[in-house]
Design an enzyme around this catalytic site. Structure first.
Site: not given
Ligand code: NDP
Length: 444
Positions: A126, A166, A209
């Site tokens: 990572k 990510d 995902t």
């Molecule tokens: P994105 O950056 O696309 O989206 C993250 C989302 O979560 C956004 O809506 C963001 O809001 C919100 N968010 C982030 N931090 C916080 C917080 N502290 N409190 C509330 N909301 C929050 O990321 P992904 O969708 O790609 O990833 C989401 C999760 O899934 C992570 O844990 C990642 O590690 C995991 N993951 C992702 C994969 C992938 O293929 N994308 C694969 C496996 C796991 P805002 O827009 O305001 O930042």
């Protein structure tokens, strides 16, 4: 003191100020306790757990870049190459101000078991940086990505370490990083996944995902006499995982009524309008207030609150530790029967225990969100073959992988007398393959 407790203590003592890493190690080793105890003498002699919790290597580097006003900024870049027993390191790059070594190590450690569970030949790693892409111009993003890759390119390669996206690293960032890798190394190879379709990306990677989460959830529910058809689903997040989880849940007959971002959340009693959510988040990169403004059935609330809405199935898809004990109590009181983690470690340990004690079907992230990395591995296969597979071909492989993952962890839990404990099942199934490969390769 047992071997497991001894190693947990050592991890805490040797890595102070890394609470997320401690949490991840504790969660994994606790659920492996039965397996470790059955082999304690041999594992201890081989220092197997010590080798597992110490990354093979970790890089920390300076990332200087210039903003649009000529001001120089310095961020910190990380890449942790955790375990290569079953294949090249594989795991995403997180760009978020909260990033530090402990967070990257927690994610890298979890990635070992997740990658193993996919059944594909990929090790665990990572990386990322404390850079915040929010509010930056395209040119600033490019300047950061080029500087980041100028250093990172020394440590990665198509057969050694293959990073992916990510939080904060989407198609745009991967494109800039790929361009810089090619320019410096002079190699056109599958060194990153999540690439655009015009230069080696895979169909379904964007959806993988979220879709994978629903394929696994669907199988888990079916095997427990439940169904997504007609179920009310609460989703948190509004990013890549949340959007495609919502889309697939709706395709499978569920009604998704919530989403959230880091400033607020939406309750949409008519069900989330995915096209509108994509427009707000993927195209305009705007706040959820814009979703509410365009949709009369939606309420917008500041802060945190998705888990207060009654639902049958909860899918945390935002970030780590976003579902705590209070939230778990609310979900149980409201009649929720399943929680599947789209994000990495979104449920705190106390919340996970409470959910399991109360008979909630609980699918941990390392299994439930493995569809992203599995499809990344399929992207690597296509790059090696120099071929591209159709959407249907990749999607059907993804579905098979997710269904297999569920059965692997279900079987592993049953073998150790913990039927229905999918957290233990996922850790055991992932661990067994890695340990087998580590033993075969000697003390390295
Ligand atoms: P994105 O950056 O696309 O989206 C993250 C989302 O979560 C956004 O809506 C963001 O809001 C919100 N968010 C982030 N931090 C916080 C917080 N502290 N409190 C509330 N909301 C929050 O990321 P992904 O969708 O790609 O990833 C989401 C999760 O899934 C992570 O844990 C990642 O590690 C995991 N993951 C992702 C994969 C992938 O293929 N994308 C694969 C496996 C796991 P805002 O827009 O305001 O930042």
């Amino acid at each position: 003191m047992s071997y497991v407790d001894q190693v947990i203590e050592e991890v805490i003592a040797k890595n102070p100020a890394e609470p997320e890493f401690h949490q991840a190690v504790r969660e994994v080793l606790e659920s492996l306790r039965v397996v470790v105890e059955a082999n304690e003498e041999q594992y201890k002699k081989d220092a197997l757990l010590e080798r597992l919790v110490n990354p093979e290597r970790q890089f920390k580097f300076r990332v200087p870049w210039v903003d649009d006003n000529g001001q120089v900024h310095v961020n910190t870049g990380y890449r942790v190459q955790f375990n290569s027993a079953i294949g090249p390191y594989k795991g995403g790059l997180r760009l978020h101000p909260s990033v530090n070594l402990g967070i990257i190590k927690f994610l890298g450690f979890e990635q070992i078991f997740k990658n193993s569970l996919t059944g594909l030949p990929i090790g665990g790693g990572k990386g990322g940086s404390d850079f915040d892409p929010k509010g930056k111009s395209d040119r600033e993003i490019m300047a950061f990505c080029q500087s980041f890759m100028t250093e990172l390119c020394k440590y990665i390669g198509a057969d050694t370490d293959v990073p992916a996206g990510d939080i904060g690293t989407g198609a745009r960032e991967i494109g800039y990083m790929f361009g810089q890798y090619k320019r410096i190394r002079g190699l056109y190879e599958g060194v990153l996944t999540g690439k655009g379709l015009s230069y080696g990306g895979s169909l379904v990677r964007t959806e993988a995902t979220g879709y994978g989460l629903l394929y696994l959830t669907d199988e888990m529910l079916k095997c427990n006499g439940k169904s997504l058809e007609g179920a009310t689903v609460a989703v948190s997040g509004a990013g890549n995982v949340a959007i495609y989880a919502t889309e697939k849940a709706q395709q499978l007959g569920a009604k998704v009524v919530t989403c959230s971002d880091s400033t607020g959340w939406i309750y949409d009693k008519d069900g989330i309008d995915v096209a509108l959510l994509k427009e707000v988040k993927e195209v305009k990169r705007a706040r959820l207030t814009e979703y509410a403004a365009a949709r009369p059935s939606a309420e917008y609330h500041e802060g945190k609150g998705v888990w207060t809405i009654p639902c049958d199935v909860a899918l945390p898809c935002a970030t780590q530790n976003e579902l705590d004990l209070e939230d778990a109590k609310t979900l149980v009181a409201n009649g929720c029967f399943a929680v599947a983690e789209g994000a990495n470690m979104p449920t705190t340990m106390e919340a996970t225990e409470y959910l399991q004690e109360n008979g909630i079907l609980f699918a941990p992230g390392k299994a439930a969100n493995a569809g992203g990395v599995a499809t990344s591995a399929l992207e690597m296969s296509q790059n090696s073959e120099r071929l591209s597979w159709s959407f249907e071909e990749v999607d059907s492989k993804l579905k098979n992988i997710m269904v297999n993952i569920f059965h692997n962890l279900d079987d592993a839990a049953k073998r150790y007398g913990m039927e229905g404990n999918y957290v233990a099942g996922a850790n055991i199934a992932g661990f067994e393959k890695v340990v087998d490969a580590m033993n075969a390769q000697g003390i390295v």
